[in-house]
Scaffold this motif. Sequence first.
Motif, PDB file in Angstrom:
ATOM      1  N   GLY A   1       0.815  -1.202   0.000  1.00 32.65           N
ATOM      2  CA  GLY A   1       0.000   0.000   0.000  1.00 32.65           C
ATOM      3  C   GLY A   1       0.849   1.252   0.000  1.00 32.65           C
ATOM      4  N   VAL A   2       0.460   2.234  -0.792  1.00 27.46           N
ATOM      5  CA  VAL A   2       1.187   3.496  -0.885  1.00 27.46           C
ATOM      6  C   VAL A   2       0.186   4.649  -0.908  1.00 27.46           C
ATOM      7  CG1 VAL A   2       3.253   2.618  -2.031  1.00 27.46           C
ATOM      8  CG2 VAL A   2       1.224   3.168  -3.382  1.00 27.46           C
ATOM      9  N   ARG A   3       0.680   5.838  -0.631  1.00 32.42           N
ATOM     10  CA  ARG A   3      -0.166   7.020  -0.738  1.00 32.42           C
ATOM     11  C   ARG A   3       0.732   8.241  -0.893  1.00 32.42           C
ATOM     12  NH1 ARG A   3      -2.476   7.646   5.484  1.00 32.42           N
ATOM     13  NH2 ARG A   3      -0.499   8.189   6.467  1.00 32.42           N
TER      14      ARG A   3
ATOM     15  N   TYR B   1      -4.403   4.458   2.105  1.00 29.68           N
ATOM     16  CA  TYR B   1      -3.363   3.839   1.301  1.00 29.68           C
ATOM     17  C   TYR B   1      -4.009   3.242   0.052  1.00 29.68           C
ATOM     18  CZ  TYR B   1       0.200   4.190   4.930  1.00 29.68           C
ATOM     19  OH  TYR B   1       1.098   4.662   5.840  1.00 29.68           O
TER      20      TYR B   1
ATOM     21  N   LEU C   1      -3.330  -1.929   7.141  1.00 26.08           N
ATOM     22  CA  LEU C   1      -3.340  -0.706   6.358  1.00 26.08           C
ATOM     23  C   LEU C   1      -4.710  -0.519   5.722  1.00 26.08           C
ATOM     24  CD1 LEU C   1       0.100  -0.923   4.499  1.00 26.08           C
ATOM     25  CD2 LEU C   1      -0.470   0.541   6.415  1.00 26.08           C
TER      26      LEU C   1
END
Length: 298
Positions: free
Chosen positions: A215-217, A232, A250
């Motif tokens: 997960g990224v943001r 995320y 997450l």
Amino acid sequence: MKRAFTLIELLVVIAIIAILAAILFPVFAQAKLAAKQTKSLNNHKQSGLGNLIYTADYDDFFPLSHRFEAANTALFGISTWQVDVQPYLKSWDVLLHPLNPPLPSDPALAVWQRNLHFGVFARAAITTPGASHYQAFASGWSNAIGGILPRYEGIFGLGTSPTNSVWTNGTTIAVPSLSTTQIDNVSGTVLVAEGGMWDLWTGTLDGVNHPLAYGVRWEPTAQYNLSGLTDYVMAGPHARKNPVDNRTGLRLAVCNGITTYVATDGSAKSINYRGRLMEVGYVGTQPVLKNFWPAGGF
């Protein structure tokens, strides 16, 4: 004498209308959703054809996932594959996912977010010099296939070097895209998929080693995220048709259900995310993700 409706008759009519509305409104909502899903399939198809027409003008090579271009201030010095195929599509609306929130009213944010609806997989060589393929994240895989992690690969190269872009932090090397003749599994290899980043988070920043389970943001502001929230986002393809919310830990965007993508032969498909998109095949004893393995051989 003219006979008027009685109060009871009016109440009966109103009750009948209310019952019909309660029955029909969900049907209308389902019809609207089905129309958006059909439009999504068509948009995927058109975006894939734009990439394929591009290859006809560039010696059969696909465009780069993105490249450094200082003049492109709207994307902080990055020019994406969407910009490269735009002369063949002649419409940015084709590159918008109808199940996503509408673009923000701020022109700069709108230019940014229109590059995030669909994404492509960057080649693994760009994130780790000397490495030939990505390795799927261990969680959820190792026990299922005897502890051997499946591998996968993209087809889009990168034109950004560590010395001229803040996106790579010195870890990313430039690499060319594959050509159409280098893809053996043309009907199965994912070309363009719904996601939350133009490269599905495989070629930006330090590179995501395990984009199919990560997960990224964007920070520090949520305005750069498609949802406008601080959630995320799943790195890799998403599943926006009949989504199944399986977020744990997450707050990942929904990444299970039915996913839509276009393959390198130009065919657009909607398939089950976990069962079909992530299907594992074997090249010898090495497990690979069949839809992200252009070399075929499984």
